[in-house]
Design a protein around this motif. Structure first.
Motif, PDB file in Angstrom:
ATOM      1  N   ASP A   1      40.736  12.792  89.700  1.00  0.00           N
ATOM      2  CA  ASP A   1      40.334  11.658  88.863  1.00  0.00           C
ATOM      3  C   ASP A   1      40.061  12.182  87.454  1.00  0.00           C
ATOM      4  O   ASP A   1      39.223  13.067  87.267  1.00  0.00           O
ATOM      5  CB  ASP A   1      39.070  11.011  89.449  1.00  0.00           C
ATOM      6  CG  ASP A   1      38.610   9.813  88.639  1.00  0.00           C
ATOM      7  OD1 ASP A   1      39.445   9.216  87.937  1.00  0.00           O
ATOM      8  OD2 ASP A   1      37.410   9.482  88.715  1.00  0.00           O
ATOM      9  N   LYS A   2      40.786  11.642  86.456  1.00  0.00           N
ATOM     10  CA  LYS A   2      40.647  12.113  85.078  1.00  0.00           C
ATOM     11  C   LYS A   2      40.148  10.994  84.170  1.00  0.00           C
ATOM     12  O   LYS A   2      40.335   9.815  84.463  1.00  0.00           O
ATOM     13  CB  LYS A   2      41.998  12.627  84.558  1.00  0.00           C
ATOM     14  CG  LYS A   2      42.551  13.814  85.337  1.00  0.00           C
ATOM     15  CD  LYS A   2      43.885  14.275  84.759  1.00  0.00           C
ATOM     16  CE  LYS A   2      44.446  15.469  85.525  1.00  0.00           C
ATOM     17  NZ  LYS A   2      45.746  15.927  84.968  1.00  0.00           N
ATOM     18  N   ASN A   3      39.538  11.395  83.052  1.00  0.00           N
ATOM     19  CA  ASN A   3      39.108  10.404  82.069  1.00  0.00           C
ATOM     20  C   ASN A   3      40.268  10.049  81.144  1.00  0.00           C
ATOM     21  O   ASN A   3      41.399  10.514  81.330  1.00  0.00           O
ATOM     22  CB  ASN A   3      37.890  10.903  81.281  1.00  0.00           C
ATOM     23  CG  ASN A   3      38.184  12.165  80.474  1.00  0.00           C
ATOM     24  OD1 ASN A   3      39.344  12.490  80.197  1.00  0.00           O
ATOM     25  ND2 ASN A   3      37.143  12.885  80.085  1.00  0.00           N
ATOM     26  N   ASP A   4      39.995   9.225  80.128  1.00  0.00           N
ATOM     27  CA  ASP A   4      41.056   8.757  79.233  1.00  0.00           C
ATOM     28  C   ASP A   4      41.701   9.887  78.432  1.00  0.00           C
ATOM     29  O   ASP A   4      42.821   9.739  77.922  1.00  0.00           O
ATOM     30  CB  ASP A   4      40.493   7.708  78.264  1.00  0.00           C
ATOM     31  CG  ASP A   4      40.066   6.442  78.991  1.00  0.00           C
ATOM     32  OD1 ASP A   4      40.577   6.221  80.104  1.00  0.00           O
ATOM     33  OD2 ASP A   4      39.235   5.687  78.449  1.00  0.00           O
ATOM     34  N   MET A   5      41.003  11.001  78.312  1.00  0.00           N
ATOM     35  CA  MET A   5      41.528  12.133  77.545  1.00  0.00           C
ATOM     36  C   MET A   5      42.255  13.135  78.439  1.00  0.00           C
ATOM     37  O   MET A   5      42.697  14.184  77.974  1.00  0.00           O
ATOM     38  CB  MET A   5      40.388  12.829  76.798  1.00  0.00           C
ATOM     39  CG  MET A   5      39.667  11.928  75.806  1.00  0.00           C
ATOM     40  SD  MET A   5      38.284  12.758  74.982  1.00  0.00           S
ATOM     41  CE  MET A   5      39.157  14.040  74.080  1.00  0.00           C
ATOM     42  N   GLY A   6      42.360  12.804  79.723  1.00  0.00           N
ATOM     43  CA  GLY A   6      43.060  13.685  80.640  1.00  0.00           C
ATOM     44  C   GLY A   6      42.220  14.818  81.188  1.00  0.00           C
ATOM     45  O   GLY A   6      42.741  15.723  81.847  1.00  0.00           O
ATOM     46  N   ILE A   7      40.916  14.768  80.942  1.00  0.00           N
ATOM     47  CA  ILE A   7      40.017  15.812  81.442  1.00  0.00           C
ATOM     48  C   ILE A   7      39.539  15.424  82.839  1.00  0.00           C
ATOM     49  O   ILE A   7      39.099  14.293  83.055  1.00  0.00           O
ATOM     50  CB  ILE A   7      38.812  15.993  80.501  1.00  0.00           C
ATOM     51  CG1 ILE A   7      39.300  16.412  79.108  1.00  0.00           C
ATOM     52  CG2 ILE A   7      37.832  17.020  81.061  1.00  0.00           C
ATOM     53  CD1 ILE A   7      38.206  16.460  78.066  1.00  0.00           C
TER      54      ILE A   7
END
Length: 254
Positions: free
Chosen positions: A190-196
């Motif tokens: 599961d990643k955030n909007d920044m791909g982290i």
């Protein structure tokens, strides 16, 4: 020079006297503001004040008749769900669940859950509500045996992670487990909007029966195993997190 100075003084004095005369003639008239009088509020001699000690959250009183809008609303929603359930086609449709935060399936199948539900809502037992829940119960007894488990949901196994899942279900003592496993073998990230990365998880399931249930059906308990992202490409300890449960037909003979 003296004559000019006297002339200037004379004119200045004359102007001053003239202005004073004009000022004396100006009169400012203020409007006559009447004193504010507080209105007298009178009640009709036939007016009666009634204190109603019933639950005003769910009841309205109009004249000599009363209606419980909350009960009416619940009956309408249960009817809608029952209609969807009755029209469900297991050949090409997913089993329908209620579109409500209230567990209509559990309430239909358990008198104990119904009583607790009404107590929590501060609503008195209602015969009409009981009747529609009993009708839903009859539909569930007819349709739930058609809702069977998909064995492919349990093909991925991990003994250590399954122990965590079972520990998460410690509030169901004596649970009989027929199948346990995961939808996928590898972690889903599961990643955030920044791909982290935020976390990684697997969808876990337990197919079994609660011996304390008032109904003859089994359950699928959805429990994910999760690792929170710790930074630097590493993840924290594995945890089991309960998501929800779903009623389903038991294995033949169980």
């Amino acid at each position: 020079m003296k004559n000019n100075l006297l002339t200037i003084i004379f004119f200045a004095a004359a102007i001053t006297c003239g202005i004073g005369s004009v000022d004396a003639q100006i009169t400012i008239r203020l409007p006559n503001i009447k004193k504010t009088i507080k209105p007298v509020v009178q009640t009709d001699a036939t007016t009666t004040t009634v204190e109603n000690t019933t639950n005003t959250t769910t009841s309205r009183t109009t004249g000599n008749s009363s209606t419980n809008w909350w009960v009416d609303y619940q009956i309408g929603e249960i009817n809608k769900y029952k209609e969807r359930l009755d029209n469900w086609n297991p050949a090409n449709q997913v089993f329908p669940n209620p579109n409500s935060n209230d567990d209509y399936i559990g309430l239909a199948l358990s008198k104990k859950d119904r009583a607790t539900w009404l107590q929590d809502k501060k609503v008195a037992p209602d015969a009409r509500l009981d009747a529609i829940l009993d009708e839903l119960k009859a539909s569930l007894y007819k349709r739930l045996p058609e809702y069977t488990i998909n064995a492919k949901s349990f093909i991925n196994r991990n003994a250590d992670e399954e122990k965590l899942m079972l520990a998460e279900m410690s509030d169901v003592p004596g649970m009989k487990v027929f199948k346990i496993g995961f939808n996928q073998a590898n972690w889903v990230i599961d990643k955030n909007d920044m791909g982290i990365p935020k976390a990684r998880y697997k969808h876990g399931l337990i197919y079994g029966r609660n011996p304390a249930s008032e109904d003859p059906f089994c359950r699928v308990w959805y429990i994910n195993v999760v690792q929170e992202y710790a930074g630097g490409g590493t993840y924290g300890a594995t945890e089991a997190r309960y998501i929800q449960k779903e009623l389903i037909a038991c294995p033949t003979g169980q």
